[in-house]
Design a protein around this motif. Structure first.
Motif, PDB file in Angstrom:
ATOM      1  N   ILE A   1      39.690 -16.413 -14.840  1.00  0.00           N
ATOM      2  CA  ILE A   1      39.464 -15.019 -14.428  1.00  0.00           C
ATOM      3  C   ILE A   1      40.652 -14.152 -14.835  1.00  0.00           C
ATOM      4  O   ILE A   1      40.488 -13.041 -15.358  1.00  0.00           O
ATOM      5  CB  ILE A   1      39.234 -14.937 -12.908  1.00  0.00           C
ATOM      6  N   LYS A   2      41.867 -14.641 -14.625  1.00  0.00           N
ATOM      7  CA  LYS A   2      43.074 -13.893 -14.985  1.00  0.00           C
ATOM      8  C   LYS A   2      43.110 -13.590 -16.479  1.00  0.00           C
ATOM      9  O   LYS A   2      43.572 -12.532 -16.909  1.00  0.00           O
ATOM     10  CB  LYS A   2      44.309 -14.692 -14.586  1.00  0.00           C
ATOM     11  N   LYS A   3      42.563 -14.498 -17.261  1.00  0.00           N
ATOM     12  CA  LYS A   3      42.611 -14.362 -18.709  1.00  0.00           C
ATOM     13  C   LYS A   3      41.525 -13.443 -19.255  1.00  0.00           C
ATOM     14  O   LYS A   3      41.767 -12.652 -20.181  1.00  0.00           O
ATOM     15  CB  LYS A   3      42.482 -15.748 -19.346  1.00  0.00           C
ATOM     16  N   MET A   4      40.314 -13.498 -18.660  1.00  0.00           N
ATOM     17  CA  MET A   4      39.154 -12.860 -19.289  1.00  0.00           C
ATOM     18  C   MET A   4      38.702 -11.560 -18.629  1.00  0.00           C
ATOM     19  O   MET A   4      38.163 -10.681 -19.303  1.00  0.00           O
ATOM     20  CB  MET A   4      37.973 -13.840 -19.310  1.00  0.00           C
ATOM     21  N   TYR A   5      38.869 -11.417 -17.312  1.00  0.00           N
ATOM     22  CA  TYR A   5      38.195 -10.338 -16.598  1.00  0.00           C
ATOM     23  C   TYR A   5      39.177  -9.307 -16.036  1.00  0.00           C
ATOM     24  O   TYR A   5      40.373  -9.569 -15.866  1.00  0.00           O
ATOM     25  CB  TYR A   5      37.339 -10.916 -15.460  1.00  0.00           C
ATOM     26  N   SER A   6      38.644  -8.126 -15.737  1.00  0.00           N
ATOM     27  CA  SER A   6      39.459  -7.036 -15.193  1.00  0.00           C
ATOM     28  C   SER A   6      39.878  -7.293 -13.761  1.00  0.00           C
ATOM     29  O   SER A   6      40.848  -6.721 -13.271  1.00  0.00           O
ATOM     30  CB  SER A   6      38.668  -5.712 -15.252  1.00  0.00           C
ATOM     31  N   GLY A   7      39.120  -8.128 -13.079  1.00  0.00           N
ATOM     32  CA  GLY A   7      39.421  -8.428 -11.695  1.00  0.00           C
ATOM     33  C   GLY A   7      38.357  -9.323 -11.101  1.00  0.00           C
ATOM     34  O   GLY A   7      37.427  -9.763 -11.791  1.00  0.00           O
ATOM     35  N   ILE A   8      38.483  -9.568  -9.808  1.00  0.00           N
ATOM     36  CA  ILE A   8      37.590 -10.485  -9.116  1.00  0.00           C
ATOM     37  C   ILE A   8      36.889  -9.779  -7.966  1.00  0.00           C
ATOM     38  O   ILE A   8      37.479  -8.931  -7.274  1.00  0.00           O
ATOM     39  CB  ILE A   8      38.382 -11.706  -8.594  1.00  0.00           C
ATOM     40  N   VAL A   9      35.621 -10.108  -7.792  1.00  0.00           N
ATOM     41  CA  VAL A   9      34.851  -9.624  -6.646  1.00  0.00           C
ATOM     42  C   VAL A   9      34.562 -10.826  -5.760  1.00  0.00           C
ATOM     43  O   VAL A   9      33.819 -11.733  -6.159  1.00  0.00           O
ATOM     44  CB  VAL A   9      33.529  -8.956  -7.081  1.00  0.00           C
ATOM     45  N   LEU A  10      35.173 -10.864  -4.584  1.00  0.00           N
ATOM     46  CA  LEU A  10      34.922 -11.960  -3.648  1.00  0.00           C
ATOM     47  C   LEU A  10      33.623 -11.695  -2.925  1.00  0.00           C
ATOM     48  O   LEU A  10      33.529 -10.808  -2.068  1.00  0.00           O
ATOM     49  CB  LEU A  10      36.082 -12.079  -2.651  1.00  0.00           C
ATOM     50  N   ASP A  11      32.593 -12.443  -3.303  1.00  0.00           N
ATOM     51  CA  ASP A  11      31.264 -12.231  -2.746  1.00  0.00           C
ATOM     52  C   ASP A  11      31.143 -12.906  -1.387  1.00  0.00           C
ATOM     53  O   ASP A  11      31.920 -13.824  -1.054  1.00  0.00           O
ATOM     54  CB  ASP A  11      30.205 -12.788  -3.697  1.00  0.00           C
ATOM     55  N   GLU A  12      30.180 -12.461  -0.595  1.00  0.00           N
ATOM     56  CA  GLU A  12      29.976 -13.081   0.703  1.00  0.00           C
ATOM     57  C   GLU A  12      29.129 -14.346   0.561  1.00  0.00           C
ATOM     58  O   GLU A  12      28.277 -14.461  -0.326  1.00  0.00           O
ATOM     59  CB  GLU A  12      29.305 -12.096   1.669  1.00  0.00           C
TER      60      GLU A  12
END
Length: 612
Positions: free
Chosen positions: A205-216
């Motif tokens: 995730i750190k390498k590819m995406y703008s950020g993380i969405v912690l889903d429920e």
């Protein structure tokens, strides 16, 4: 739809319907209001959803008015998108969007006993084509995140089709291949459940995406989801994760949101907890956030002019009260009538008593209105509260315009004009000096406790009281410039209008002037009460309660007391006053604890929450 209407009126009825039908009924209804001319102004009037500039933030070079977002899970069919854009959110999520419609999706499961909503993995979707239609009609007021679903090919097609509508895309995590974020210039976040995190996933995730969405996590409640989110945030910190963190769900009350904000999440989205707590949850979170912001506010310099404006109205009301209890009519009234009060008294003493009744109720209304103006100036406008200034300005302007009601019957009250000219400078100077007032309300309310729920009944009663006064003021003003009398008036006076006209054709215009003037004053004060009830209900603001309490006493004492003093005690005639008094008492009783509760942590545990 404010909390007082959602919890008191709609939620009890809608809970008997299926989750799908109740959701669509609410969303479509709100959407119709939002789409109507002036609909967004009505929504703001009822709910007051503006955001303080102090809550604005930049995340990934996107400006957000606040950090509270709306999860697309709550509105998968996009039936309420226009409405939700007017409900104070900092950003809106659309989706999950699929290439084709999914009409066989499972509606959410509502766990009433556990107080949470379980959203199915087999979600409902209107499909890509319908989503594009909706977005074309959508007037953006905040950033739009679009969540996409499907295989890699579907995801790429959806991104290409929706790229011009999105500020960011959210792709749901899968151990299978998902679309490469580099296919778009827009931000791409990856949505993942906390229990799916591990070192390799975080590294990717750190390498590819703008950020993380912690889903429920779907099959547990908001309380457990909040715990999972907080654990996941700690895991990310331990792995030196510095990119954007967004959470979904886990928030049922403002305290939950504060925990996430204090844990340094960048943005958070409300989902099922929003449905249980009500549409006011966004506003409540923002109010409690502001209460924790240490802002060096200076008192507004122009508040004293508004205070003097209210004080002048109180003095004018006291003078009117003194007149109504003594001579009743003034020399210029006698000059216009070409008749002194003794002649009227000899002809029919009840005519004077009736005029005293109108003038005393006007006096009580003026004194009450003046007290409220003074309270709003001293404790609201002085603190820079925009809602207090707008309530004052609206009611004052309506009050000033009331002078033109004399046109209906042609009797112009010179004392009224002089009083108008005395008040005008105070108001105008106050208006100009406070033009930059732009502050929003703060609150100490963090929990969905019993006191908060009781306060909704109090707020509901006071809102109905405000609407009743507005309606009553309009009705009385209209009667004053048309028929002048109602049936019970003529029964009390024991004379028809024709006989009064035969006695003195100028008598009815004087009475009409009194009635219309009282109607205009009641309308103005009614607007004050209504706007305070709609906009000024924040926990810990005990000054609002005391202002309403002290402000109501003169109006009800004079308005009801004078009827018994002169023997005009017809039950039907007094029924509206009794109804208003009941609403006033209920409003104050049910809201007392809420307004006087400063620190929730000092209260016994049973007051903390009824939602867990």
């Amino acid at each position: 739809m404010p909390d007082w209407s959602y919890h008191i009126l709609f939620k009890p009825i809608l809970s008997s319907l299926s989750p799908h039908h109740s959701r669509e009924f609410i969303h479509k209804g709100m959407n119709r209001i939002s789409s109507a001319p002036g609909g967004h102004h009505l929504i703001n009037f009822l709910g007051r959803e503006e955001s303080s500039p102090l809550l604005a933030k930049e995340v990934d070079q996107i400006h957000f008015r606040n950090s509270i977002g709306f999860s697309g899970k709550v509105d998968p069919l996009l039936s309420g998108t226009k409405a939700f854009s007017n409900l104070g959110f900092g950003f809106i999520e659309i989706g999950p969007v699929t290439t084709e419609p999914n009409n066989n999706g499972e509606p959410p499961i509502v766990h009433l006993k556990e107080n949470y909503i379980e959203f199915s993995q087999n979600f409902e979707s209107v499909g890509l084509e319908k989503t594009i239609e909706q977005l074309k009609q959508f007037k953006r007021k905040q950033p739009v995140f679009i969540r996409i679903a499907g295989n890699e090919k579907d995801q790429q097609g959806i991104i290409n089709a929706l790229e011009k509508y999105a500020d960011a895309f959210i792709i749901e995590f899968s151990f299978n291949r998902v679309v490469d974020p580099s296919v778009t210039d827009k931000l791409v976040y990856i949505a993942i459940k906390p229990n799916q995190l591990n070192k390799e996933v975080v590294k990717s995730i750190k390498k590819m995406y703008s950020g993380i969405v912690l889903d429920e996590i779907g099959n547990i409640g908001d309380e457990l989801n909040l715990e999972e989110h907080l654990k996941a945030i700690n895991v990310l910190k331990e792995q030196d994760y510095k990119k954007t963190i967004i959470t979904v769900g886990g928030v049922r009350e403002p305290a939950d949101a504060l925990q996430l904000i204090n844990a340094k999440v960048d943005l958070l989205m409300l989902s099922g907890g929003y449905v249980f707590s009500g549409p006011g949850l966004t506003k409540r979170i923002k109010e409690v956030q502001l209460s924790q912001v240490h802002d060096c506010e200076r008192p507004q310099s122009g508040w004293m002019w508004y205070f003097l404006f209210g004080l002048s109205i109180v003095i004018g009301g006291l003078i009117t009260l003194l007149i109504s209890m003594s001579s009743i009519i003034l020399p210029y009234d006698e000059y216009f009538l070409e008749m002194n009060r003794e002649t009227i008294y000899v002809f029919n003493e009840r005519i004077l008593y009736f005029m005293a009744h109108d003038r005393m109720t006007l006096a009580g209304t003026m004194i009450s209105g003046g007290i409220v103006y003074m309270g709003l100036a001293r404790y609201g406008i002085r603190q820079g509260l925009k809602w207090a200034k707008q309530a004052t300005d609206t009611a004052a302007i309506i009050g000033f315009l009331g002078i033109f009601l004399f046109i209906g019957y042609g009797y112009f009250d010179w004392l009224h004009l002089i009083f108008w000219l005395v008040l005008l400078p105070f108001y105008l100077v106050g208006f100009v000096k406070t033009k930059k007032v732009n502050g929003t309300a703060k609150s100490t309310n963090q929990r969905n406790h019993v006191i908060w729920k009781k306060s909704l009944f109090g707020q509901f009663a006071l809102v109905i009281l405000g609407f009743s006064f507005v309606f009553g003021g309009l009705t009385i003003a209209y009667i004053g410039i048309t028929n002048v009398f109602i049936a019970t008036d003529l029964t009390y006076i024991c004379m028809p209008p024709e006989m009064l006209n035969k006695f003195n054709e100028r008598l009815i215009p004087v009475i009409a002037h009194d009635r219309a003037g009282f109607g205009g004053a009641l309308l103005s004060v009614g607007l004050l009460i209504l706007m305070i009830a709609l906009w000024g209900f924040q926990q810990g603001n005990k000054w609002v309660w005391w202002m309403l309490f002290l402000g109501g006493i003169p109006a009800f004492t004079a308005g009801i007391g004078v009827h018994f003093a002169i023997g005009y005690t017809d039950f039907i005639h007094l029924l509206p006053a009794y109804f208003a008094l009941l609403l006033y008492v209920l409003g104050l009783v049910f809201s007392y604890s809420f307004f006087h509760l400063q620190n929730e942590n000092s209260k016994p545990p049973h007051l903390h929450s009824t939602s867990r």
